[in-house]
Write an enzyme that holds these catalytic residues in place. Structure first.
Site, PDB file in Angstrom:
ATOM      1  CD  GLU A 173      -2.905   0.897   2.456  1.00 24.02           C
ATOM      2  OE1 GLU A 173      -3.552   1.883   2.838  1.00 24.02           O
ATOM      3  OE2 GLU A 173      -3.014  -0.233   2.985  1.00 24.02           O
TER       4      GLU A 173
ATOM      5  CG  ASP B 265      -1.847   4.560   2.757  1.00 17.76           C
ATOM      6  OD1 ASP B 265      -2.410   3.988   1.820  1.00 17.76           O
ATOM      7  OD2 ASP B 265      -1.771   4.084   3.904  1.00 17.76           O
TER       8      ASP B 265
ATOM      9  CD  GLU C 243      -4.854   7.387   5.588  1.00 18.92           C
ATOM     10  OE1 GLU C 243      -5.760   6.543   5.547  1.00 18.92           O
ATOM     11  OE2 GLU C 243      -4.078   7.508   6.564  1.00 18.92           O
TER      12      GLU C 243
ATOM     13  CG  HIS D  13      -1.029   9.909   7.773  1.00 20.65           C
ATOM     14  ND1 HIS D  13      -0.611   9.844   9.076  1.00 20.65           N
ATOM     15  CD2 HIS D  13      -1.069   8.619   7.332  1.00 20.65           C
ATOM     16  CE1 HIS D  13      -0.410   8.582   9.414  1.00 20.65           C
ATOM     17  NE2 HIS D  13      -0.674   7.815   8.369  1.00 20.65           N
ATOM     18  CB  THR D  14       2.991   9.977   3.227  1.00 22.90           C
ATOM     19  OG1 THR D  14       4.152  10.182   4.049  1.00 22.90           O
ATOM     20  CG2 THR D  14       2.576  11.284   2.569  1.00 22.90           C
TER      21      THR D  14
ATOM     22  CG  ASP E 264       3.825   0.187  12.219  1.00 23.23           C
ATOM     23  OD1 ASP E 264       2.688   0.705  12.304  1.00 23.23           O
ATOM     24  OD2 ASP E 264       4.097  -0.947  12.648  1.00 23.23           O
TER      25      ASP E 264
ATOM     26  CD  GLU F 132       2.782   5.443  10.882  1.00 18.28           C
ATOM     27  OE1 GLU F 132       3.998   5.381  11.224  1.00 18.28           O
ATOM     28  OE2 GLU F 132       1.924   4.650  11.297  1.00 18.28           O
TER      29      GLU F 132
ATOM     30  CG  ASP G  59     -11.067   6.474  15.749  1.00 22.92           C
ATOM     31  OD1 ASP G  59     -11.077   7.118  14.679  1.00 22.92           O
ATOM     32  OD2 ASP G  59     -10.784   5.264  15.809  1.00 22.92           O
TER      33      ASP G  59
ATOM     34  N   GLY H  39      -5.105  13.625  17.507  1.00 24.88           N
ATOM     35  CA  GLY H  39      -5.138  12.326  18.154  1.00 24.88           C
ATOM     36  C   GLY H  39      -6.505  11.911  18.643  1.00 24.88           C
TER      37      GLY H  39
ATOM     38  NE  ARG I 230       5.323   4.125  15.457  1.00 25.62           N
ATOM     39  CZ  ARG I 230       4.881   4.377  14.222  1.00 25.62           C
ATOM     40  NH1 ARG I 230       5.204   5.524  13.638  1.00 25.62           N
ATOM     41  NH2 ARG I 230       4.127   3.512  13.584  1.00 25.62           N
TER      42      ARG I 230
END
Length: 291
Positions: free
Chosen positions: A104, A106, A108, A121-122, A131, A133, A197, A202, A276
């Protein structure tokens, strides 16, 4: 509320068988190029196929997908995003393969309160693993007019572009054991849906349904690509050498433009998020930083 100024945030902001001949799916006609897949009438093709609108209300969003599947290509779409208070909404434009180990790529667009910037958002998935982003503010108002959002996907790398300016590159580092999308054909998808959500701050800011219906507009879908059908590509070895996108790299000027965007408008990068990844950043982050 005062209008948001987009100049106010500058500091944050062929491992497959090839036969037949090369096919270009040109800027097109949505009646011929896509199928509306969900939304119960909320997606509409207008102007003799030149314009497609997606709408979202409290009952449902909407979406469409390309009729063709592709394995490598350069894809362009012009979008005009949901205006005013778009908090909680997500407009998506992406490539995706089916299955549990999907690939995928993306784009967004995360809505926000009136006067605050959209976040782009990629993400890149390979064999079901994402994961990866990276997020950006824009240097213009994406709701005032149409802008062109492009994806280059070839054997060497994936590049995200906005109005011809590269904003992100994901390199093929398979030689280091890092999966890369190259074996699964993908369709182009687009959708408008509620994600309050997580989408805005966030999930702290919820969708204001009194503003519904929310509408995003699409036009000029253009795919210069290898169409994949029944396990066969439309690209021949001769055709790929004649089409610059198949071997296109970022030249010095493009690299400078990419660096400008990332220095001034990037707001999140998984490759710098040590909290993270306390056991160490993903391998591609280390390899890319060394280049």
């Amino acid at each position: 509320m005062a209008c948001y100024s987009y100049s106010a945030y500058p500091i944050f902001l062929f491992s497959f068988i090839v036969t037949s001949s090369f096919i270009v799916a040109n800027a097109g006609n949505f009646n011929k190029d896509v199928d509306i897949t969900w939304g119960d009438g909320r997606a509409k093709i207008l102007n003799k196929g030149k314009l497609l609108t997606l709408s979202l209300d409290k009952a449902s969003g909407s979406g469409f997908e390309s009729k063709n599947e592709f394995l490598y290509g350069k894809f362009h779409m012009q979008l005009k995003l949901v205006p005013n208070n778009s908090a909680g909404t997500v407009t998506a434009y992406y490539l995706k393969s089916p299955g549990a180990s999907w690939d995928e790529i993306d784009f967004e667009f995360l809505g926000n309160l009136s006067g605050n910037p959209y976040i782009v958002h990629t993400n890149v998935y390979a064999q079901g693993k994402g994961d990866r982003e990276q997020q950006f503010y824009l240097w213009f108002d994406p709701t005032a007019d149409f802008h062109t959002y492009s994806i280059l996907w070839n054997p060497s790398h994936i590049v995200f572009y906005i109005d011809g300016r590269p904003i992100r590159e994901f390199k093929n580092l398979e030689s280091f054991g890092i999966p890369y999308p190259k074996k699964q054909s993908m369709r182009m998808y687009a959708s408008l849906w509620n994600a309050d959500d997580w989408a805005t701050r966030g999930g702290l800011v919820k969708t204001d349904w009194s503003q519904a219906p929310f509408t995003a507009s699409f036009r000029n879908f253009n795919a210069k690509a290898c169409v994949w059908s029944n396990g066969i590509s439309s690209c021949s070895p001769n055709s790929t050498t004649k089409n610059t996108w198949f071997s296109q790299e970022l030249d010095f000027s493009s690299q400078r433009k990419l660096k400008w965007v990332q220095q001034n408008y990037m707001v999140y990068n998984y490759c710098t998020d040590t909290s993270r990844f306390p056991q160490g950043l993903p391998q591609e982050c280390t390899l890319t930083n060394k280049n």
